[in-house]
Design a protein around this motif. Sequence first.
Motif, PDB file in Angstrom:
ATOM      1  N   GLY A 184       0.920  -1.244   0.084  1.00 25.70           N
ATOM      2  CA  GLY A 184       0.106   0.027  -0.136  1.00 25.70           C
ATOM      3  C   GLY A 184       0.963   1.290   0.016  1.00 25.70           C
ATOM      4  O   GLY A 184       2.120   1.138  -0.146  1.00 25.70           O
ATOM      5  N   TRP A 185       0.109   2.446  -0.135  1.00 26.70           N
ATOM      6  CA  TRP A 185       0.935   3.591   0.129  1.00 26.70           C
ATOM      7  C   TRP A 185       1.314   4.294   1.502  1.00 26.70           C
ATOM      8  O   TRP A 185       0.204   4.247   2.339  1.00 26.70           O
ATOM      9  CB  TRP A 185       0.274   4.840  -0.653  1.00 26.70           C
ATOM     10  N   ALA A 186       2.624   4.468   1.897  1.00 28.19           N
ATOM     11  CA  ALA A 186       2.853   5.061   3.110  1.00 28.19           C
ATOM     12  C   ALA A 186       2.044   6.502   3.466  1.00 28.19           C
ATOM     13  O   ALA A 186       1.951   6.974   2.399  1.00 28.19           O
ATOM     14  CB  ALA A 186       3.976   5.007   3.560  1.00 28.19           C
ATOM     15  N   THR A 187       1.866   6.539   4.778  1.00 27.14           N
ATOM     16  CA  THR A 187       0.894   7.799   5.052  1.00 27.14           C
ATOM     17  C   THR A 187       1.617   8.669   6.168  1.00 27.14           C
ATOM     18  O   THR A 187       2.732   7.867   6.725  1.00 27.14           O
ATOM     19  CB  THR A 187      -0.595   7.760   5.460  1.00 27.14           C
ATOM     20  N   PHE A 188       1.228   9.661   6.446  1.00 21.55           N
ATOM     21  CA  PHE A 188       1.956  10.384   7.732  1.00 21.55           C
ATOM     22  C   PHE A 188       0.999   9.961   8.909  1.00 21.55           C
ATOM     23  O   PHE A 188      -0.162  10.344   8.986  1.00 21.55           O
ATOM     24  CB  PHE A 188       1.690  11.909   7.458  1.00 21.55           C
ATOM     25  N   GLU A 189       1.507   9.104   9.681  1.00 22.12           N
ATOM     26  CA  GLU A 189       1.099   8.703  11.106  1.00 22.12           C
ATOM     27  C   GLU A 189      -0.258   8.275  10.889  1.00 22.12           C
ATOM     28  O   GLU A 189      -1.180   8.452  11.651  1.00 22.12           O
ATOM     29  CB  GLU A 189       1.143   9.921  12.071  1.00 22.12           C
TER      30      GLU A 189
END
Length: 423
Positions: A134-139
């Motif tokens: 998946g796509w990494a996100t901010f926190e």
Amino acid sequence: MGRVEHAIFWHVYPLGFTGAPRAAGPDEPVTHRLRHVEAWLDYLIELGCNGLQLGPVFASSTHGYDTVDHLRIDPRLGDDADFDRLIAACRERGIAVLLDGVFHHVGRDFPRFRAAERGAAEAAAWFRRTGDGGWATFEGHDALVALDHGAEAVREHVTTVMNHWLDRGAAGWRLDAAYAVPPEFWQAVLPAVRERHPSAWIVGEVIHGLEYREKAGLDAVTQYELWKAIWSALNDANLFELAWALGRHSPDTLTFVGNHDVTRIASRLDDPGHLGHALAVLFTVAGVPSVYYGDEQAFRGVKYDRAGGDDDVRPAFPASPAELAPFGAEVLRTHQRLIGLRRRFPWLARAETTVTHLTNRQIALRAAHGGQVVVTSLNLDDVPYRFPAVDGELTVAESSHPGQADPLVTPGRGWTVGVRTAD
């Protein structure tokens, strides 16, 4: 941005300050709300500040931290001409402008991310993946997609963006969520920025510890440790916590008692009578101080961890200072007096602070530089307290009780700033 030791910022979150809509539509019309900020520049000067710290002004989907175009002013705020006009108005008044750079992540409507979702390999290389693909996100915030800071294209993009707005007149950058970006990224980006703009001041947002500054090659970092210690020590009547934080304090910091991400200081303090104590510390210790808009008027507001939880601390301001309610006048005067003291002793920005007297409810902070001394004394008890003499003859420069003559006796529930200048 010239001599940073003279800088005192007024921090504005533009989307809230100007009453912009919560979200931008796909064909959002340009509305010239940045001119509302311009109308408050003289107020900034009257407060005693000479810097304008702006929250996000670039095109985004909602709150400004979900950027969709780093090179375009958010149409809810205006356009390039509005930005240039604001910079020109600041320059006329000697005001330096610090921009908010959101370079850890972007919004899901960022064009390259949309291309990545469609399978474009070159675009996909801009973004980090998670272990499950998946796509990494901010926190964990799904709307904030993490950039891949190991990608050369991302480094080039951020360098271009930083130089572009410095070229247009900004004096520096606050790097949002810098703590989540590998320090090596800034080591790769900043040399090209500094080569073109050697006087730019670059401050990174960090939450814990100050070591990141040197690792990343920044000029300063945000001082959350001191922020927390100030209100917590006052609430708990445990000034040992403040002393501990000051033992770790560094001049290479952006200091504050409020910002766009935290509960306002007037709401955070259990006893509103301690607001002057907090400000006395802020303006007499090392670092570059920043005042969050409305704090100087005793605005209240609580930050909640939920959707819309920032609204209370990001309000709209009226059209002019004349429309402010009168209840904040006393707190405004306290800010002006302490900022005025800071202006008289700009060396405080680089001073070394030591604790010369400490109990749970009393503390004396000695700031010294080049033979000059400022001693800030806080007394949380209801009765006056006599502090021991440390530096011989001091003169009262400011006090919670104007007219106070004895620099060693701090009134009950009061604070005193005594000074000794070099011979």
